[in-house]
Every structure is written in structure tokens, then in C-alpha cells.
Write a protein that holds these residues in place. Structure first.
Motif, PDB file in Angstrom:
ATOM      1  N   TRP A  84       0.838  -1.147   0.251  1.00 28.84           N
ATOM      2  CA  TRP A  84      -0.062  -0.019   0.058  1.00 28.84           C
ATOM      3  C   TRP A  84       0.714   1.212   0.064  1.00 28.84           C
ATOM      4  O   TRP A  84       0.645   2.393  -0.492  1.00 28.84           O
ATOM      5  CB  TRP A  84      -0.802   0.060   1.187  1.00 28.84           C
ATOM      6  N   THR A  85       1.982   1.169   0.734  1.00 26.87           N
ATOM      7  CA  THR A  85       2.834   2.344   0.750  1.00 26.87           C
ATOM      8  C   THR A  85       3.992   2.211  -0.327  1.00 26.87           C
ATOM      9  O   THR A  85       4.996   3.062   0.006  1.00 26.87           O
ATOM     10  CB  THR A  85       3.410   2.439   2.123  1.00 26.87           C
TER      11      THR A  85
ATOM     12  N   VAL B  36       3.602   3.289  -3.230  1.00 30.41           N
ATOM     13  CA  VAL B  36       3.466   4.258  -4.116  1.00 30.41           C
ATOM     14  C   VAL B  36       2.702   5.653  -3.372  1.00 30.41           C
ATOM     15  O   VAL B  36       2.369   6.570  -4.073  1.00 30.41           O
ATOM     16  CB  VAL B  36       2.500   4.158  -5.397  1.00 30.41           C
ATOM     17  N   ARG B  37       2.571   5.527  -2.140  1.00 29.42           N
ATOM     18  CA  ARG B  37       2.159   6.678  -1.338  1.00 29.42           C
ATOM     19  C   ARG B  37       2.622   6.571   0.065  1.00 29.42           C
ATOM     20  O   ARG B  37       3.096   5.608   0.658  1.00 29.42           O
ATOM     21  CB  ARG B  37       0.514   6.446  -1.400  1.00 29.42           C
ATOM     22  N   SER B  38       2.262   7.800   0.599  1.00 35.46           N
ATOM     23  CA  SER B  38       2.868   7.867   2.327  1.00 35.46           C
ATOM     24  C   SER B  38       1.816   7.164   2.967  1.00 35.46           C
ATOM     25  O   SER B  38       0.667   7.199   2.682  1.00 35.46           O
ATOM     26  CB  SER B  38       2.915   9.313   2.672  1.00 35.46           C
TER      27      SER B  38
END
Ligand code: SF4
Length: 201
Positions: A175-176, A178-180
Motif C-alpha cells: 500500500w505504501t 506508491v504513497r505515504s
């Protein structure tokens, strides 16, 4: 043009005629008073070109014959919710598709219906209804519902979350990638509005 079998007074023509209709589940769609609106589609593409999801990810990302809003509605019904139910999730429900459709297919409400059916089996005519229900998710939402309706428990949980925010990991699997990772806020909403001088008791 399809003719009948050869008549007694005819010299040529087939002895028998067999008509096989491959409707790919469309008869099942037609039998549902709400979902049959799906079959009004004239393939004009207006909903596709106005869909904020489609214009960003493109048609190939859907992996189906029909992309965009009409694909999200038609493909899960044709192929079943177990394999194609996730398409109905690829929508912000902004409503643009329903507004531009020249034949007034209520696409947003059909998307909602398929989302509902993918986790519920009651009164469903769609193949694979209920197949995307996960007991872990169902219990998580039940727990959330209970916590949100018991203010004391909710408030103490929210305060505890503000204290552990520093130890929430920055990596949460794929989940992280490609995102913080999200972190609990430093103050709860109640603390925040209290600091602004608003009485929130
Ligand atoms: S706008 Fe309506 S008719 Fe046109 S492709 Fe989409 S669903 Fe079909």
C-alpha cells in the motif's frame, strides 16, 4: 436474414433451422427491472469520455471489452461479480456518466447496486452476488460502528491514537509502495476545536 426450413412446395432450402442465441447473460440482465436499463446502451462513448477514472487510467486498465462507466456496469453482470466485481469500485460516483448518457441509463445507481450486491446476496439476480464479502472486513465495520456510537470509547481511542502516532510505521506493505503511510493527527478534533475556544462538550 434467416428463413424457415424448406416448405413442402419448395425445391431448395434447409431441412431444419436451428437458431442459437449467444446472449452472454443478457437475458438474465433483462429479467431484472432495474438492471435491464444497462441494455439500452448505444455505445456512444459519452460516459467513457466524461469519466474522471477513465480519462486518467485509460481503457486497457479495465482488462475488459467495455471500459469506463458502462463497462463497470455491464462487465460484472456479464462475467459475474466474483471475477469482475472490482470494476464497480473504480468510480468516484461523481455522477457525470449518468448526466451525459443520451439514453438516460442511471449509471451511478447501477454502480451502487452492483457494489452492494458484491457483498450481499439478498434479492440479487447478478451472478456471484456476495462473493466479495470478507468476514474480516464485515467485523471491522461492525467494530467501527460500535465504537463510533459509544462516544467515551471513541474519544479515548482517538486520544490514544494521537499518542502512538510516532510509532506508526512508515511502510505498510504494498500500500505504501506508491504513497505515504497515513499517521494519526497530533491532536483529536475535540482537542483541536477546544484549543480554538469552541465549546464542544
Ligand atoms: S453514455 Fe450511455 S449510451 Fe453512451 S456508451 Fe455510456 S452508457 Fe452507453
Amino acid at each position: 436474414m434467416i428463413s424457415s426450413p424448406r416448405q413442402a412446395d419448395e425445391k431448395d432450402g434447409p431441412k431444419e433451422v436451428h437458431l442459437v442465441l449467444l446472449d452472454n447473460g443478457r437475458s438474465r440482465i433483462y429479467s431484472d427491472p432495474e438492471l435491464l436499463a444497462t441494455l439500452r446502451c448505444i455505445r456512444c462513448g459519452a460516459c467513457i469520455n466524461h469519466c474522471p477514472v477513465y480519462v486518467r487510467i485509460g481503457g486497457h486498465a479495465y482488462g475488459t471489452v467495455y471500459p469506463g462507466p458502462i463497462g463497470k456496469v455491464l462487465e460484472p453482470q456479464k462475467e459475474g461479480l466474483a471475477s469482475h466485481g472490482e470494476l464497480a469500485q473504480a468510480s468516484s460516483l461523481c455522477g457525470a456518466c449518468g448526466e451525459v448518457c443520451p439514453v438516460r441509463i442511471p449509471l451511478p445507481s447501477l454502480i451502487n447496486r452492483l457494489r452492494y450486491e458484491s457483498v450481499r446476496q439478498d434479492s440479487s439476480t447478478t451472478q456471484g452476488a456476495g462473493s466479495r464479502r470478507k468476514w474480516q472486513e464485515a467485523y471491522a465495520w461492525k467494530a467501527w460502528s460500535w465504537a463510533a456510537s459509544h462516544p467515551r470509547f471513541y474519544n479515548s481511542g482517538a486520544q490514544m491514537a494521537t499518542r502512538v502516532r510516532k510509532i506508526v510505521p512508515n511502510k505498510l506493505g504494498a500500500w505504501t509502495s506508491v504513497r505515504s503511510a497515513p499517521k494519526p493527527a497530533a491532536r483529536t478534533l475535540h482537542q483541536h476545536v477546544a484549543a480554538m475556544g469552541v465549546d464542544n462538550e
